[in-house]
Write a protein that holds these residues in place. Structure first.
Motif, PDB file in Angstrom:
ATOM      1  N   GLU A 173       0.824  -1.212   0.000  1.00 18.37           N
ATOM      2  CA  GLU A 173       0.000   0.000   0.000  1.00 18.37           C
ATOM      3  C   GLU A 173       0.859   1.263   0.000  1.00 18.37           C
ATOM      4  O   GLU A 173       0.543   2.232  -0.698  1.00 18.37           O
ATOM      5  CB  GLU A 173      -0.944   0.003   1.201  1.00 18.37           C
ATOM      6  N   ARG A 174       1.958   1.245   0.734  1.00 19.29           N
ATOM      7  CA  ARG A 174       2.843   2.418   0.738  1.00 19.29           C
ATOM      8  C   ARG A 174       3.512   2.600  -0.612  1.00 19.29           C
ATOM      9  O   ARG A 174       3.655   3.730  -1.093  1.00 19.29           O
ATOM     10  CB  ARG A 174       3.866   2.312   1.868  1.00 19.29           C
ATOM     11  N   GLU A 175       3.903   1.511  -1.257  1.00 18.06           N
ATOM     12  CA  GLU A 175       4.474   1.616  -2.602  1.00 18.06           C
ATOM     13  C   GLU A 175       3.415   2.117  -3.589  1.00 18.06           C
ATOM     14  O   GLU A 175       3.727   2.897  -4.486  1.00 18.06           O
ATOM     15  CB  GLU A 175       5.058   0.285  -3.055  1.00 18.06           C
ATOM     16  N   LEU A 176       2.178   1.688  -3.407  1.00 19.80           N
ATOM     17  CA  LEU A 176       1.078   2.172  -4.238  1.00 19.80           C
ATOM     18  C   LEU A 176       0.899   3.676  -4.063  1.00 19.80           C
ATOM     19  O   LEU A 176       0.761   4.414  -5.038  1.00 19.80           O
ATOM     20  CB  LEU A 176      -0.216   1.431  -3.871  1.00 19.80           C
ATOM     21  N   ILE A 177       0.927   4.147  -2.827  1.00 18.81           N
ATOM     22  CA  ILE A 177       0.812   5.584  -2.558  1.00 18.81           C
ATOM     23  C   ILE A 177       1.972   6.329  -3.213  1.00 18.81           C
ATOM     24  O   ILE A 177       1.777   7.363  -3.854  1.00 18.81           O
ATOM     25  CB  ILE A 177       0.747   5.853  -1.036  1.00 18.81           C
ATOM     26  N   ALA A 178       3.190   5.802  -3.065  1.00 19.04           N
ATOM     27  CA  ALA A 178       4.370   6.440  -3.660  1.00 19.04           C
ATOM     28  C   ALA A 178       4.240   6.526  -5.175  1.00 19.04           C
ATOM     29  O   ALA A 178       4.518   7.571  -5.780  1.00 19.04           O
ATOM     30  CB  ALA A 178       5.634   5.661  -3.283  1.00 19.04           C
ATOM     31  N   ALA A 179       3.810   5.437  -5.793  1.00 19.35           N
ATOM     32  CA  ALA A 179       3.647   5.427  -7.250  1.00 19.35           C
ATOM     33  C   ALA A 179       2.527   6.362  -7.684  1.00 19.35           C
ATOM     34  O   ALA A 179       2.640   7.036  -8.716  1.00 19.35           O
ATOM     35  CB  ALA A 179       3.381   4.007  -7.732  1.00 19.35           C
ATOM     36  N   TYR A 180       1.455   6.424  -6.916  1.00 18.26           N
ATOM     37  CA  TYR A 180       0.330   7.302  -7.251  1.00 18.26           C
ATOM     38  C   TYR A 180       0.763   8.769  -7.186  1.00 18.26           C
ATOM     39  O   TYR A 180       0.525   9.537  -8.115  1.00 18.26           O
ATOM     40  CB  TYR A 180      -0.850   7.034  -6.309  1.00 18.26           C
ATOM     41  N   VAL A 181       1.422   9.153  -6.101  1.00 23.46           N
ATOM     42  CA  VAL A 181       1.935  10.523  -5.959  1.00 23.46           C
ATOM     43  C   VAL A 181       2.873  10.850  -7.128  1.00 23.46           C
ATOM     44  O   VAL A 181       2.773  11.919  -7.733  1.00 23.46           O
ATOM     45  CB  VAL A 181       2.648  10.701  -4.603  1.00 23.46           C
ATOM     46  N   SER A 182       3.762   9.932  -7.448  1.00 24.74           N
ATOM     47  CA  SER A 182       4.707  10.146  -8.546  1.00 24.74           C
ATOM     48  C   SER A 182       3.987  10.265  -9.878  1.00 24.74           C
ATOM     49  O   SER A 182       4.409  11.028 -10.755  1.00 24.74           O
ATOM     50  CB  SER A 182       5.735   9.023  -8.574  1.00 24.74           C
ATOM     51  N   GLY A 183       2.900   9.531 -10.039  1.00 25.34           N
ATOM     52  CA  GLY A 183       2.098   9.654 -11.252  1.00 25.34           C
ATOM     53  C   GLY A 183       1.389  10.992 -11.332  1.00 25.34           C
ATOM     54  O   GLY A 183       1.332  11.613 -12.399  1.00 25.34           O
ATOM     55  N   VAL A 184       0.847  11.454 -10.211  1.00 24.62           N
ATOM     56  CA  VAL A 184       0.215  12.782 -10.177  1.00 24.62           C
ATOM     57  C   VAL A 184       1.237  13.842 -10.561  1.00 24.62           C
ATOM     58  O   VAL A 184       0.926  14.792 -11.283  1.00 24.62           O
ATOM     59  CB  VAL A 184      -0.410  13.067  -8.787  1.00 24.62           C
ATOM     60  N   ASN A 185       2.473  13.669 -10.122  1.00 25.15           N
ATOM     61  CA  ASN A 185       3.550  14.610 -10.444  1.00 25.15           C
ATOM     62  C   ASN A 185       4.154  14.382 -11.832  1.00 25.15           C
ATOM     63  O   ASN A 185       5.042  15.137 -12.238  1.00 25.15           O
ATOM     64  CB  ASN A 185       4.676  14.504  -9.411  1.00 25.15           C
ATOM     65  N   ALA A 186       3.722  13.356 -12.522  1.00 23.62           N
ATOM     66  CA  ALA A 186       4.269  13.003 -13.837  1.00 23.62           C
ATOM     67  C   ALA A 186       5.776  12.769 -13.782  1.00 23.62           C
ATOM     68  O   ALA A 186       6.507  13.081 -14.716  1.00 23.62           O
ATOM     69  CB  ALA A 186       3.911  14.052 -14.892  1.00 23.62           C
ATOM     70  N   CYS A 187       6.243  12.190 -12.673  1.00 26.01           N
ATOM     71  CA  CYS A 187       7.649  11.820 -12.531  1.00 26.01           C
ATOM     72  C   CYS A 187       7.776  10.376 -13.032  1.00 26.01           C
ATOM     73  O   CYS A 187       7.501   9.430 -12.289  1.00 26.01           O
ATOM     74  CB  CYS A 187       8.115  11.940 -11.079  1.00 26.01           C
ATOM     75  N   SER A 188       8.157  10.226 -14.283  1.00 26.60           N
ATOM     76  CA  SER A 188       8.153   8.899 -14.894  1.00 26.60           C
ATOM     77  C   SER A 188       9.117   7.930 -14.202  1.00 26.60           C
ATOM     78  O   SER A 188       8.820   6.741 -14.094  1.00 26.60           O
ATOM     79  CB  SER A 188       8.448   8.989 -16.386  1.00 26.60           C
ATOM     80  N   TYR A 189      10.251   8.422 -13.733  1.00 25.05           N
ATOM     81  CA  TYR A 189      11.225   7.547 -13.074  1.00 25.05           C
ATOM     82  C   TYR A 189      10.633   6.954 -11.794  1.00 25.05           C
ATOM     83  O   TYR A 189      10.562   5.738 -11.644  1.00 25.05           O
ATOM     84  CB  TYR A 189      12.506   8.332 -12.764  1.00 25.05           C
ATOM     85  N   CYS A 190      10.198   7.805 -10.873  1.00 25.09           N
ATOM     86  CA  CYS A 190       9.664   7.312  -9.599  1.00 25.09           C
ATOM     87  C   CYS A 190       8.361   6.545  -9.798  1.00 25.09           C
ATOM     88  O   CYS A 190       8.130   5.521  -9.146  1.00 25.09           O
ATOM     89  CB  CYS A 190       9.459   8.459  -8.617  1.00 25.09           C
ATOM     90  N   HIS A 191       7.521   7.022 -10.715  1.00 25.68           N
ATOM     91  CA  HIS A 191       6.274   6.306 -10.980  1.00 25.68           C
ATOM     92  C   HIS A 191       6.583   4.907 -11.523  1.00 25.68           C
ATOM     93  O   HIS A 191       5.990   3.918 -11.073  1.00 25.68           O
ATOM     94  CB  HIS A 191       5.409   7.087 -11.970  1.00 25.68           C
ATOM     95  N   GLY A 192       7.530   4.813 -12.442  1.00 20.30           N
ATOM     96  CA  GLY A 192       7.887   3.518 -13.012  1.00 20.30           C
ATOM     97  C   GLY A 192       8.472   2.574 -11.992  1.00 20.30           C
ATOM     98  O   GLY A 192       8.040   1.415 -11.876  1.00 20.30           O
ATOM     99  N   VAL A 193       9.437   3.054 -11.213  1.00 21.74           N
ATOM    100  CA  VAL A 193      10.083   2.196 -10.204  1.00 21.74           C
ATOM    101  C   VAL A 193       9.070   1.744  -9.156  1.00 21.74           C
ATOM    102  O   VAL A 193       8.998   0.557  -8.812  1.00 21.74           O
ATOM    103  CB  VAL A 193      11.263   2.926  -9.530  1.00 21.74           C
ATOM    104  N   HIS A 194       8.259   2.659  -8.653  1.00 18.25           N
ATOM    105  CA  HIS A 194       7.385   2.302  -7.532  1.00 18.25           C
ATOM    106  C   HIS A 194       6.108   1.602  -7.970  1.00 18.25           C
ATOM    107  O   HIS A 194       5.521   0.854  -7.183  1.00 18.25           O
ATOM    108  CB  HIS A 194       7.175   3.515  -6.624  1.00 18.25           C
ATOM    109  N   THR A 195       5.711   1.763  -9.225  1.00 16.82           N
ATOM    110  CA  THR A 195       4.638   0.922  -9.765  1.00 16.82           C
ATOM    111  C   THR A 195       5.123  -0.520  -9.800  1.00 16.82           C
ATOM    112  O   THR A 195       4.415  -1.441  -9.362  1.00 16.82           O
ATOM    113  CB  THR A 195       4.229   1.391 -11.175  1.00 16.82           C
TER     114      THR A 195
END
Length: 180
Positions: free
Chosen positions: A45-67
């Protein structure tokens, strides 16, 4: 390509951490605390939150890693894309949906977060500690998104998968050994 001329063009975050260990070590230790230590939220769930936040920010690196990390912990493939597309219809549990809505609002329009937003999280069955932990994950990944994008760190899907598996297996504390 990073914006740091002292590093190779294809450097990832790990190489940035190795170049700046004095700041990397406490940052990685904080990741371990926020993302893996005791919490009302599972690591998934915490990784999901991290990936979601990164997606909202359009940070492809963090969104990709944490997804990929969230999926390595068992989050259904495609759930993050669906949540970012339309949180109301995404296959997110009713208990987690208000948490994602809260961190999404905190990311996109932080000055507009209200008591009613927190009350929605509480009404879904989360306690004060959960709200605190969700805010810490959100804040940490807003910081990381700015750091990664500000330094020009990029990667591809292959690296995201590799990094996601690594974080699942060794956690953030395992990264400390990799930078030393």
């Amino acid at each position: 390509m990073t914006y740091l001329p002292s590093l190779p063009e294809d450097s990832k975050l790990l190489q940035v951490f190795r170049a700046y260990p004095a700041t990397a070590k406490p940052l990685i230790a904080f990741h371990e605390l926020v993302m893996r230590e005791e919490s009302p939220f599972t690591s998934a769930e915490r990784e999901l939150i991290a990936a979601y936040v990164s997606g909202v920010n359009a940070c492809s690196y963090c969104h990709g890693v944490h997804t990929q990390t969230a999926e390595a912990f068992g989050v259904e493939a495609g759930l993050l894309a669906a949540a970012l597309s339309d949180l109301d219809t995404a296959p997110v549990g009713d208990k987690l949906r208000p948490v994602l809505r809260y961190v999404g609002k905190l990311t996109a329009t932080p000055s507009q977060v209200t008591q009613a937003d927190a009350d929605d999280v509480f009404a879904a069955g989360w306690d004060e500690r959960a709200l605190h932990d969700a805010v810490l994950v959100c804040a940490l990944f807003n910081f990381m998104n700015r750091m990664v994008d500000g330094l020009g760190v990029r990667a591809d899907a292959g690296y995201f998968a590799e990094s996601g598996q690594r974080l699942r297996q060794i956690g953030y504390s395992g990264l400390l050994a990799m930078i030393e």
